[in-house]
Scaffold this motif. Structure first.
Motif, PDB file in Angstrom:
ATOM      1  N   LEU A 110      -7.690   8.106   8.829  1.00 19.35           N
ATOM      2  CA  LEU A 110      -7.819   8.737  10.141  1.00 19.35           C
ATOM      3  C   LEU A 110      -9.149   8.399  10.814  1.00 19.35           C
ATOM      4  CD1 LEU A 110      -6.409  12.281   9.251  1.00 19.35           C
ATOM      5  CD2 LEU A 110      -5.184  10.321  10.234  1.00 19.35           C
ATOM      6  N   HIS A 111     -10.118   7.947  10.034  1.00 22.66           N
ATOM      7  CA  HIS A 111     -11.449   7.706  10.582  1.00 22.66           C
ATOM      8  C   HIS A 111     -11.828   6.233  10.614  1.00 22.66           C
ATOM      9  CE1 HIS A 111     -12.249  12.053  10.434  1.00 22.66           C
ATOM     10  NE2 HIS A 111     -11.491  12.011   9.346  1.00 22.66           N
ATOM     11  N   TYR A 112     -11.316   5.457   9.655  1.00 25.58           N
ATOM     12  CA  TYR A 112     -11.730   4.065   9.557  1.00 25.58           C
ATOM     13  C   TYR A 112     -10.578   3.073   9.613  1.00 25.58           C
ATOM     14  CZ  TYR A 112     -15.790   6.689   8.019  1.00 25.58           C
ATOM     15  OH  TYR A 112     -16.814   7.595   7.949  1.00 25.58           O
ATOM     16  N   GLY A 113      -9.354   3.562   9.780  1.00 18.33           N
ATOM     17  CA  GLY A 113      -8.221   2.678  10.032  1.00 18.33           C
ATOM     18  C   GLY A 113      -7.843   1.762   8.893  1.00 18.33           C
ATOM     19  N   GLN A 114      -8.094   2.187   7.648  1.00 18.55           N
ATOM     20  CA  GLN A 114      -7.756   1.354   6.491  1.00 18.55           C
ATOM     21  C   GLN A 114      -6.253   1.498   6.233  1.00 18.55           C
ATOM     22  OE1 GLN A 114      -9.997   2.347   2.976  1.00 18.55           O
ATOM     23  NE2 GLN A 114      -9.684   0.344   2.044  1.00 18.55           N
ATOM     24  N   GLU A 115      -5.470   0.600   6.867  1.00 24.11           N
ATOM     25  CA  GLU A 115      -4.002   0.737   6.877  1.00 24.11           C
ATOM     26  C   GLU A 115      -3.366  -0.615   7.096  1.00 24.11           C
ATOM     27  OE1 GLU A 115      -0.263   0.735   9.208  1.00 24.11           O
ATOM     28  OE2 GLU A 115      -2.280   0.141   9.885  1.00 24.11           O
ATOM     29  N   ASP A 155      -5.266  15.291   4.321  1.00 26.32           N
ATOM     30  CA  ASP A 155      -6.507  16.008   4.562  1.00 26.32           C
ATOM     31  C   ASP A 155      -7.120  15.495   5.868  1.00 26.32           C
ATOM     32  OD1 ASP A 155      -9.542  16.430   4.326  1.00 26.32           O
ATOM     33  OD2 ASP A 155      -8.796  17.553   2.587  1.00 26.32           O
ATOM     34  N   PRO A 156      -7.710  16.369   6.685  1.00 22.95           N
ATOM     35  CA  PRO A 156      -8.326  15.897   7.938  1.00 22.95           C
ATOM     36  C   PRO A 156      -9.413  14.845   7.734  1.00 22.95           C
ATOM     37  CG  PRO A 156      -8.077  18.275   7.982  1.00 22.95           C
ATOM     38  CD  PRO A 156      -7.733  17.832   6.591  1.00 22.95           C
ATOM     39  N   ALA A 157      -9.962  14.781   6.527  1.00 14.74           N
ATOM     40  CA  ALA A 157     -10.996  13.786   6.250  1.00 14.74           C
ATOM     41  C   ALA A 157     -10.432  12.514   5.629  1.00 14.74           C
ATOM     42  CB  ALA A 157     -12.059  14.383   5.323  1.00 14.74           C
ATOM     43  N   ALA A 158      -9.102  12.376   5.569  1.00 17.01           N
ATOM     44  CA  ALA A 158      -8.504  11.173   4.983  1.00 17.01           C
ATOM     45  C   ALA A 158      -9.071   9.933   5.656  1.00 17.01           C
ATOM     46  CB  ALA A 158      -6.993  11.216   5.128  1.00 17.01           C
ATOM     47  N   SER A 159      -9.461   8.972   4.846  1.00 23.39           N
ATOM     48  CA  SER A 159     -10.156   7.789   5.340  1.00 23.39           C
ATOM     49  C   SER A 159      -9.399   7.055   6.441  1.00 23.39           C
ATOM     50  CB  SER A 159     -10.418   6.839   4.171  1.00 23.39           C
ATOM     51  OG  SER A 159     -11.024   5.650   4.612  1.00 23.39           O
ATOM     52  N   ALA A 182      -5.230   4.442   3.292  1.00 22.16           N
ATOM     53  CA  ALA A 182      -6.247   5.135   2.507  1.00 22.16           C
ATOM     54  C   ALA A 182      -6.098   6.636   2.720  1.00 22.16           C
ATOM     55  CB  ALA A 182      -7.633   4.671   2.932  1.00 22.16           C
ATOM     56  N   LYS A 183      -5.882   7.375   1.651  1.00 26.77           N
ATOM     57  CA  LYS A 183      -5.669   8.825   1.772  1.00 26.77           C
ATOM     58  C   LYS A 183      -6.814   9.651   1.191  1.00 26.77           C
ATOM     59  CE  LYS A 183      -2.669  10.885  -0.811  1.00 26.77           C
ATOM     60  NZ  LYS A 183      -1.402  11.266  -1.494  1.00 26.77           N
ATOM     61  N   GLU A 184      -7.783   9.010   0.563  1.00 28.50           N
ATOM     62  CA  GLU A 184      -8.899   9.767   0.001  1.00 28.50           C
ATOM     63  C   GLU A 184      -9.649  10.517   1.098  1.00 28.50           C
ATOM     64  OE1 GLU A 184     -12.990   9.146  -2.639  1.00 28.50           O
ATOM     65  OE2 GLU A 184     -11.846   7.407  -1.946  1.00 28.50           O
ATOM     66  N   ALA A 185      -9.999  11.772   0.838  1.00 28.80           N
ATOM     67  CA  ALA A 185     -10.725  12.601   1.804  1.00 28.80           C
ATOM     68  C   ALA A 185     -12.229  12.410   1.620  1.00 28.80           C
ATOM     69  CB  ALA A 185     -10.345  14.065   1.627  1.00 28.80           C
TER      70      ALA A 185
END
Length: 370
Positions: free
Chosen positions: A76-81, A70-74, A156-159
Motif C-alpha cells: 500500500l505504501h511502496y507498490g511492491q506488486e 494491515d494498513p501498514a502493508a508494504s 508484499a503484505k508485511e506490515a
C-alpha cells in the motif's frame, strides 16, 4: 468443508475449502451468456503464502472474497506488486486448456526479481491454475471467442514502513469469465501517440508486469479517449522518438516484402502473444525483426507504401488491427482502413490453436482439467 489433497507439488499440500455461497447454476449461466471482461469472478481463488523464514507454504483454494490487509502493508505504501494474465479455453470436446502458461510463469519470475519479490516456482504456478480449474471448471464458457481469464498476482503484505523488500508476501489467483473482445467481428482501432507522458524509463520497471506501469499509463489513456482513440502508444523516455508499446499491448509493423518488425528495448514488456504471433509468421517463411523502430520510420514507411499493415497484440484481444495513429500534428493511416490480410490470417491461426481447432505444432497448449 476443508480437505487436504494429495501432494501435487514438492513440499506443498493443497487445502480446498468449498464456497458454501457459490452461485446457483442459473445465475452462473446468465453471467456466462454475457460476461463482458473483468466484471464477474468465479466462486473460488488460490492463496499461497511466502515468508523469508518459511519460503512458499500453506497453498489453498478458498472462497472468493475480500483480502484482509494491515494498513501498514508494504504494497500500500511502496507498490511492491506484480501480476500476470492468461486464459483457459474450453475446446469442442469439453476439455479445458491454457496457452503457454509456462511462459507466463517465467515472466512472473522475471517481474518478481525486478520488484524484489520471491520467485514462485514454475510448477507451483502451473499447479495453482489446475487447482482453481478443479473447483471452478463450470465457469469456463463454451461460446465462440470466450474464455476464462486467469489473473495471478503477488504483493508484499508485511506490515512495516521501512523501505526494504518485504519479508512476507502473498500470491493469489482469481478468475473471471471473458466474452468475445470484438462484438460483430474484429474492428481496426485508432490509437493516440503520447508525446507528453512516458510509460517507463531506462532501467525502470517497463519490462516487468507491475501495476505501477499501468497506473502511469492511465492519464495518457484518458488523453487518447479525448481525441477519439481507443488506445495510446508510448515513445521511449530518453529520446522520445522510438516506439515502445501501447498501454497494455505490443506493436508490430508489416512491410510490403512480408517482413514483420516489432520494437525492442529494455523497457518493453515481453509479450507472450506477440512472440507467438511472430513465431507463426516465421513458420510461414516471413522475416521477423526485433529492433528499435522510430516514429519517423513508421510515418515514412506508410507514406511510401513500404509499411502496409500494423497491429497490436496481447492476451485480451489477441490481435487488434491498427487503422490510424493520431498525433498532435500528424496522422498515420486512415480511420476507415480495413484490417490487413496477414494480420487477420495470423490472428485466425493463433486463436485456432488456442481453441483446439487446428494442430499445435509447438506444444503451446496445456490441459488443465486432466
Amino acid at each position: 468443508m476443508t480437505t487436504l489433497l494429495p501432494m501435487a507439488t514438492r513440499d506443498l499440500d493443497w487445502a480446498v475449502t468449498r464456497n458454501d455461497a457459490a452461485r446457483a447454476v442459473d445465475e452462473r449461466e446468465a453471467i456466462l451468456a454475457d460476461p463482458g471482461f473483468g466484471k464477474h469472478f468465479t466462486d473460488h481463488m488460490v492463496d499461497i503464502c511466502w515468508s523469508e523464514r518459511g519460503g512458499w507454504h500453506r497453498p489453498r483454494v478458498q472462497p472468493y472474497g475480500p483480502i484482509s490487509l494491515d494498513p501498514a502493508a508494504s504494497v500500500l505504501h511502496y507498490g511492491q506488486e506484480i501480476f500476470e494474465g492468461l486464459k483457459a479455453y474450453r475446446h469442442a470436446d469439453g476439455t479445458i486448456w491454457s496457452f503457454r502458461p509456462d511462459a507466463n510463469a517465467r515472466r512472473m519470475q522475471r517481474s518478481a526479481k525486478r520488484l524484489a519479490l520471491p520467485e514462485l516456482p514454475e510448477q507451483y504456478f502451473i499447479e495453482s491454475l489446475r487447482q482453481l480449474i478443479a473447483v471452478d471448471a463450470d465457469w469456463v464458457p463454451s461460446a465462440p471467442e470466450t474464455s476464462l481469464y486467469l489473473r495471478p498476482f503477488m504483493f508484499a503484505k508485511e506490515a512495516f514502513l521501512g523501505v526494504r523488500p518485504a519479508h512476507k508476501v502473498a500470491y493469489y489467483l482469481i478468475a473471471s469469465p471473458a466474452g468475445a473482445y470484438f462484438h460483430g467481428g474484429v474492428t481496426p482501432v485508432s490509437i493516440w501517440l503520447s508525446t507528453t507522458y512516458a510509460r517507463a524509463g531506462k532501467g525502470g520497471t517497463g519490462a516487468a508486469k507491475t501495476g505501477g506501469n499501468y497506473a502511469s499509463s492511465l492519464i495518457a489513456q484518458a488523453e487518447a479517449a479525448e481525441h477519439g482513440c481507443q488506445q495510446v502508444l508510448f515513445l521511449d523516455a530518453v529520446e522520445g522518438k522510438y516506439l515502445e508499446e501501447l498501454g497494455g499491448m505490443n506493436v508490430v509493423l508489416v512491410y510490403k516484402n512480408g517482413t514483420l518488425v516489432t520494437p525492442q528495448s529494455d523497457s518493453i514488456l515481453e509479450g507472450i502473444t506477440r512472440d507467438s504471433i511472430l513465431q507463426l509468421a516465421e513458420d510461414r517463411g516471413h522475416t521477423v525483426e526485433r529492433r528499435r523502430v522510430s516514429i519517423d520510420e513508421w510515418r515514412e514507411g506508410v507514406a511510401s507504401g513500404d509499411i502496409v499493415e500494423a497491429f497490436a497484440c496481447g492476451t485480451a484481444a489477441v490481435v487488434t488491427p491498427i487503422a490510424l495513429l493520431k498525433a498532435a500534428d500528424f496522422e498515420i493511416g486512415s480511420a476507415d482502413a480495413v484490417a490487413g490480410e496477414l494480420t487477420m490470417s495470423l490472428r485466425e491461426e493463433l486463436t485456432d490453436i488456442q481453441y483446439g481447432r487446428r494442430d499445435d505444432p509447438h506444444g503451446w497448449m496445456l490441459r488443465l482439467d486432466d
